[in-house]
Write a protein that holds these residues in place. Structure first.
Motif, mmCIF file in Angstrom:
data_model
loop_
_atom_site.group_PDB
_atom_site.id
_atom_site.type_symbol
_atom_site.label_atom_id
_atom_site.label_comp_id
_atom_site.label_asym_id
_atom_site.label_seq_id
_atom_site.Cartn_x
_atom_site.Cartn_y
_atom_site.Cartn_z
ATOM 1 N N ASN A 438 0.914 -1.219 -0.200
ATOM 2 C CA ASN A 438 0.158 -0.003 -0.142
ATOM 3 C C ASN A 438 0.699 1.179 0.055
ATOM 4 N N GLN A 443 -5.843 4.642 -1.809
ATOM 5 C CA GLN A 443 -6.689 3.824 -1.942
ATOM 6 C C GLN A 443 -6.138 2.498 -1.939
ATOM 7 N N ARG A 444 -6.688 1.252 -1.356
ATOM 8 C CA ARG A 444 -6.254 -0.038 -1.445
ATOM 9 C C ARG A 444 -7.103 -0.980 -2.108
ATOM 10 N N MET A 451 -6.254 -8.745 -0.842
ATOM 11 C CA MET A 451 -5.038 -7.888 -1.410
ATOM 12 C C MET A 451 -3.793 -9.037 -1.187
ATOM 13 N N GLU A 490 -0.856 -0.839 -5.908
ATOM 14 C CA GLU A 490 -0.207 0.097 -4.989
ATOM 15 C C GLU A 490 1.035 -0.699 -4.373
#
Length: 745
Positions: A438, A443-444, A451, A490
């Motif tokens: 991240n 934002q994720r 994730m 990210e």
């Protein structure tokens, strides 16, 4: 893990120093010679000769790479080409083995860096060399910048495939930032008739074979996804001339052993010289070296043959079996596997799995695998990833009763895991939201409701290892299906300084390798499959630590003919898993017979993924017959020599492959007709690779042969006269085995 066997990657990296791969004892490789009078190095291995030398400017220059030369043949001296113009200086056109970005260079360099004092000029000149049983080590350096680059060459004496890598060391008193780092460059002689073959794809449509002419300019094959990726695979083949095919033509080929973002850059310069440079992807790449620090690159493997692309593939297959796979040179045969996903999906429970295990065992299955849904709060793909504890509602007494049941049925036991991922709805994420990739206060993004854990972090690496180690210690498990179901986004690492964060691309993969290596050491009986939503992480890096791979989630048997064909250009059937699943197929709703499905899957490591509880007694009998037949031919199919006889690429109606045992004692022919047209006869099949003077008796597993076909004939007959098969209707198939008659050798 077999500690007496050393993969090519491990041999190189052990000598370089640090790596996530096991540092095993070096394996002797092909002899390498240095001619001090001419300052040239020569490698003779398999049927190739590779030579390079030091020119008058101290630059390491490629001299020759091709068919093997006589021992007393001269390979020439390293003499840079003359300057073509002020715009094309000598430094721009010299075929360097490993080029730094500095001086009059305009080609893509292997190494580009900048220093704290603002210098970006780096010229790598020869310093010294060392030859031992592990291979050749050549040290280049820029004395003013105080940078050393240690090149490693290891050659396989059987196939002539060479593994090359580099270690970059900063001996200065200032920080050095690496902007681009390649493992190696391969140079081909000037010509205007080269063509490039490579592999492209996407989920459920992997392994498409593409060919394009090489012309002045550049082609980039790459993944920016954080992992290998299926859009491109890190493999290439370059053919010369307009008459190459499966059995003839000059072919240079290679593959990069790296499971992260990668790049292979292919350039034809103004002199029509071709240069192939491969290594870390320079996109978003930055790697800082403090004084005294170093970085090891992946290994870039390459070979040559003048016997066509088919022989190039067979050389790669032999090399992978003997020198890459962790149990090589004699890896275990892939057991017949059953996976419960299609039968239960997330609705996993102990009674249902026991019923499936009993049925699978009755069919002759040797390994039973529970797929997703056995752990945490995992009732859908929206929760539970990261919580690697057994769901006690589904398995009240843990996994032991089911494992004991499976073992009692004479099958090994396996589990699906996806240890690099986490759902937001999980105990792990609630406790450690900072553990994912991240950027701070950004934002994720989710992919498949999950994730990516930042495996570059030591605490995350330790958690993943400890969770899997505990799972394997507390349960008698023989197999892990290691999945990886989304690409990066990210890719930040907020816990380290901003200038250090881009190291994530390297450290993540190094830690992944380290986890797998340590698990194999702690649990030597456990085998691992690499899966990434299908074929998204298949490469020579991950293959050095796993036993099999999953080429595609697409299990439609017709689509699989093309997928498996493309896969075989770069990778051996010894690791290629292929499942028989339900009909109509879930991907495209296409119907196909159980015969067609089994024969398509029997070209690799055979698995069954259908809901076998729904099969009729007749289907059970058919499956049992095929499983038994497969066990009698799987050594030939998995580890023999593969010949692609009829290509299914571009949706062709025909497909045929032949596998020949290494000792020539058996050959297995698979033939498929996707679509019958106008009552046309199936093409006559001419076998390859048999001993012409030996005699072979044929027998059919399925299908018919033309009336009058002799039961026994010479290898010359089967190769020259051929065999005619009775394939007529849509989705028809045949399998024919040719066994050498006793007494013939």
């Amino acid at each position: 893990m077999n500690q007496t066997k050393t993969s090519m990657a491990a041999a190189i990296l052990a000598l370089l120093g640090t790596s996530g791969l096991a540092a095993k004892p070096a394996t002797p490789t092909a002899p390498i010679h240095y001619d001090a009078d001419h300052k040239t190095f020569r490698i003779d291995a398999g049927k190739i000769t590779y030579a390079f030398g030091v020119n008058d400017d101290g630059i390491l220059q490629t001299l020759y790479w091709g068919s093997r030369l006589a021992p007393d043949d001269a390979v020439g001296n390293a003499t840079p080409p003359k300057s073509r113009s002020a715009f094309d200086a000598i430094g721009a056109n010299t075929p360097q083995e490993y080029a730094g970005w500095g001086g009059p260079i305009t080609v893509m360099p292997d190494l580009k860096a900048h220093f704290a004092d603002g210098n970006r000029d780096l010229i790598l000149r020869y310093q010294n060399y060392k030859i031992d049983d592990g291979g050749l080590q050549v040290t280049l350096g820029d004395k003013a910048a105080k940078v050393s680059v240690i090149l490693r060459y290891v050659a396989d004496p059987a196939t002539g495939i060479i593994g090359r890598s580099a270690r970059i060391e900063n001996h200065a008193t200032q920080v050095m930032t690496l902007d681009r780092v390649a493992a190696a460059s391969w140079n081909l002689p000037a010509a205007t008739d080269y063509s490039l073959r490579y592999l492209t794809g996407t989920w459920a449509a992997e392994w498409h074979v593409r060919t394009r002419p090489l012309t002045p300019g550049a082609t980039d094959l790459e993944s920016r996804r954080g992992s290998t990726g299926d859009e491109n695979n890190p493999w290439f083949a370059i053919e010369r001339g307009g008459h190459w095919n499966e059995s003839q033509g000059h072919v240079w080929f290679g593959a990069l052993g790296w499971s992260g973002s990668w790049n292979i850059h292919i350039d034809q310069d103004v002199l029509n010289q071709v240069r192939i440079t491969g290594g870390f992807n320079p996109f978003d790449f930055s790697y800082r070296l403090q004084p005294g620090e170093g970085l090891d690159t992946p290994v870039f493997y390459a070979g040559y043959t003048d016997d066509g692309i088919g022989e190039a593939s067979r050389l790669m297959h032999r090399f992978e079996i003997a020198r890459i796979l962790p149990e090589g040179p004699k890896p275990k045969l892939r057991p017949v596997l059953y996976n419960s996903w299609e039968a239960t999906e997330f609705k996993v429970n102990e009674p249902e799995q026991e019923r499936l295990a009993e049925k699978a065992a009755s069919l002759g299955v040797e390994r039973f695998v529970i797929d997703d849904g056995w752990f945490g709060a995992r009732n859908s793909d929206k929760a539970g990833l990261g919580d690697w504890v057994v769901n006690r509602e589904k398995f009240p007494n843990g996994l032991k009763p089911l494992i004991d049941k499976v073992h009692g049925l004479k099958m090994s036991f396996g589990l699906w895991v996806e240890p690099e991922m986490v759902n937001p709805d999980s105990d792990l994420y609630r406790q450690h939201p900072d553990w994912v990739l991240n950027f701070q206060d950004r934002q994720r993004s989710l992919g498949r409701n999950q994730m990516v854990l930042n495996l570059a972090r030591q605490d995350v690496r330790d958690y993943v290892f400890n969770a899997l180690d505990k799972l394997l210690t507390e349960n008698d498990i023989q197999f892990l299906k290691w999945d990886y179901n989304r690409n990066w986004s990210e890719p930040g690492w907020p816990q380290v300084a901003p200038e250090e964060q881009q190291k994530v691309y390297v450290t993540y993969v190094q830690n992944l390798y380290d986890i797998m290596r340590r698990l194999r050491e702690r649990h030597p009986g456990v085998e691992i499959e690499s899966c990434s939503g299908g074929g998204g992480r298949v490469d020579l890096g991950i293959m050095g630590l796993t036993d099999e791979v999953w080429p595609s989630d697409n299990t439609d048997p017709s689509d699989r003919l093309s997928i498996q064909d493309g896969f075989s250009y770069a990778y051996t059937p010894a690791v290629m898993m292929a499942w028989v699943t339900g009909s109509p197929n879930w991907v495209n709703k296409r119907n196909s017979s159980l015969d067609f499905r089994f024969l398509s899957s029997m070209q690799g490591g055979l698995g069954i993924g259908a809901n076998i509880l729904e099969w009729t007694p007749a289907e059970d009998a058919t499956a049992r017959s095929y499983v038994e037949a497969y066990k009698g031919i799987r050594a030939t199919v998995q580890q023999g020599l593969l010949y692609r006889l009829l290509s299914p690429q571009e949706r062709a109606p025909y497909s045929a492959t032949e596998s020949v045992a290494a000792d020539g004692s058996q050959a297995v022919l698979f033939a498929f007709l996707r679509q019958g047209q106008e009552a046309q006869a199936y093409p006559t099949i001419h076998l390859q690779g048999l001993d012409a003077s030996s005699r072979y008796r044929y027998r059919t597993i399925h299908g018919t042969v033309a009336p009058g076909t002799p039961a026994v004939a010479s290898g010359a007959y089967w190769m020259s006269h051929g065999i005619d098969l009775g394939l007529r209707s849509d989705f028809d198939a045949a399998a024919v085995v040719f066994d050498r008659v006793n007494g013939d050798r």
